[in-house]
Design an enzyme around this catalytic site. Structure first.
Site, short mmCIF file in Angstrom:
data_model
loop_
_atom_site.label_atom_id
_atom_site.label_comp_id
_atom_site.label_asym_id
_atom_site.label_seq_id
_atom_site.Cartn_x
_atom_site.Cartn_y
_atom_site.Cartn_z
N LYS A 186 0.89 -1.19 0.17
CA LYS A 186 0.15 0.06 0.15
C LYS A 186 0.89 1.23 0.05
CE LYS A 186 -3.49 -2.70 -0.28
NZ LYS A 186 -4.34 -3.12 0.75
C1 LIG Z 1 -5.33 -4.49 1.20
C2 LIG Z 1 -6.76 -4.37 0.96
C3 LIG Z 1 -7.81 -4.67 2.17
C4 LIG Z 1 -7.11 -5.19 3.38
O1 LIG Z 1 -6.19 -4.97 3.97
P1 LIG Z 1 -4.96 -5.49 4.88
O2 LIG Z 1 -4.31 -4.48 5.65
O3 LIG Z 1 -4.39 -6.44 4.11
O4 LIG Z 1 -5.93 -6.35 5.90
C5 LIG Z 1 -8.98 -4.26 2.38
N1 LIG Z 1 -9.48 -3.91 0.90
C6 LIG Z 1 -8.79 -3.61 0.04
C7 LIG Z 1 -9.52 -3.05 -1.37
C8 LIG Z 1 -7.46 -3.88 -0.08
O5 LIG Z 1 -6.82 -3.60 -1.46
#
Ligand SMILES: *Cc1c(COP(=O)(O)O)cnc(C)c1O
Length: 377
Positions: A186
């Protein structure tokens, strides 16, 4: 100018983390501080993210999934309730609805940006609707005004949208809760972790209780609720703080990469990027294209395989959740969602990361050109 005419010598990763000496030093300093679990770094991350997101409260959590889950729990979503969401998302969004005992209601997305279609969401509201969960795909904010007008609590999945603003207002304090992820890929990456932002004091207070097992400053302990143990370690918070310091620099790199792709794709028939609304700030988290098999001379899967053979890694955001096995089995009467289902066959995410150089992206583009020429024969 660099002009790659043949396969790269080394493979190009899809979205490698951009971690430098500053993050490594911050981890070492935190380990020496004696804080392994939630402590002063997590508190500092909450303060600084609240400022950055222009939200009153930010809570540091173990994952983006935990943030989404605890938001629903804090809003009393449970058995018998319905939660409307987008099928074009990571399964976490729908899974947390299931974990509360509520029923996910998938509605179709818009053709141009693959975000939830507010008209379809409006049609899906019933007296059992307890919440709406829009997902800001790739970093393009959903059209929020018509969603807020439905009068249902909104939990935003802003996992892709750390830097996004909707019509000039930063995502974070706009809905009942807005959930971010600090996962390795991210824009603000700690490896794992999540953030819940809200201007609602009552939601913040409940999530504060739900994320731990115990709270209290006396010599004895008691529990206000059975907690989920979804707090964030200071070691990870320390990484996220350095990543926040770099967010503008990383954004500049992403923007150059977007511009290189935009320019190249203008000449490649049948390969089109998702729409970006100039009224909004896009987080530039993913560069997603749609591959029209007729015009592009090959399917998305053929493109993905041919690019892999060129040493270029790509990814898929996303396969429609309602078509994944558990959801197919559990909700066999799910009506078709034609826009999402077609998109699921066509989307491909190209390499994008501040860890990549502009020449890395030029290599990806050169490979894409070769694949396009070969498949169009
Ligand atoms: C990465 C992601 C999540 C979840 O995040 P985590 O920190 O991996 O639990 C939720 N929704 C979307 C659209 C994502 O890309």
């Amino acid at each position: 100018m660099h002009e790659a005419t043949q396969r790269r010598a080394t493979p190009l990763g899809f979205q490698p983390p951009a971690i430098g000496e500053e993050e490594i030093a911050a981890v070492a300093e935190t380990l020496r501080s004696g804080w392994l679990t939630t402590g002063p770094k997590a508190a500092e991350l909450e303060r600084r993210m609240a400022e950055y997101l222009e939200a009153e409260h930010v809570l540091a959590l173990a994952s983006g999934t935990a943030a989404l889950h605890l938001a629903l729990v804090a809003l009393d979503v449970g058995p018998g309730d319905e939660v409307i969401t987008s099928p074009i998302t990571w399964p976490a969004t729908a899974n947390v609805i299931v974990h509360t005992g509520a029923t996910p209601v998938f509605v179709d997305v818009r053709e141009d940006d693959l975000n939830i279609d507010p008209a379809r969401a409006a049609e899906a509201v019933t007296e059992r609707t307890k919440a709406l969960m829009p997902v800001h795909l790739a970093g393009q904010p959903c059209d929020m005004d018509p969603l807020w007008q439905l009068g249902v609590p909104v939990v935003e999945d802003a996992a892709h949208a750390a830097e996004s603003a909707y019509r000039g207002r930063k995502l974070g304090g706009l809905s009942d809760a807005t959930c971010f992820s600090l996962y390795a890929t991210k824009n603000i990456a700690a490896g794992e972790g999540g953030l819940l932002a809200t201007n609602r004091g009552d939601v913040a207070e409940r999530v504060r209780d739900l994320r731990l097992m115990r709270r209290g400053d006396g010599s004895l302990y008691d529990i206000p609720v059975p907690g989920y143990k979804a707090n964030l370690s200071d070691v990870l918070a320390a990484i996220a703080l350095v990543q926040l310091d770099k967010v503008e620099r990383h954004r500049a790199a992403r923007l150059r990469q977007f511009e290189l792709y935009d320019e190249a794709l203008a000449e490649l028939d049948g390969i089109t990027p998702l729409a970006r609304d100039p009224r909004d700030t896009h987080a530039l988290h993913l560069y997603v294209v749609r591959i029209d098999a007729e015009e592009a001379g090959g399917t998305r899967d053929e493109y993905q395989r041919a690019l892999a053979a060129e040493g270029i890694s790509t990814s898929i955001h996303f396969l429609p959740v309602h078509r994944l096995r558990w959801y197919r089995d559990r909700f066999p009467d799910q009506p078709p969602l034609p826009v999402a289902e077609r998109a699921g066959d066509e989307v491909l995410s190209l390499p994008l990361s501040p860890a990549h150089s502009d020449d890395d992206i030029r290599d990806a583009i050169a490979a894409l050109r070769r694949v396009h020429a070969a498949l169009r024969g």
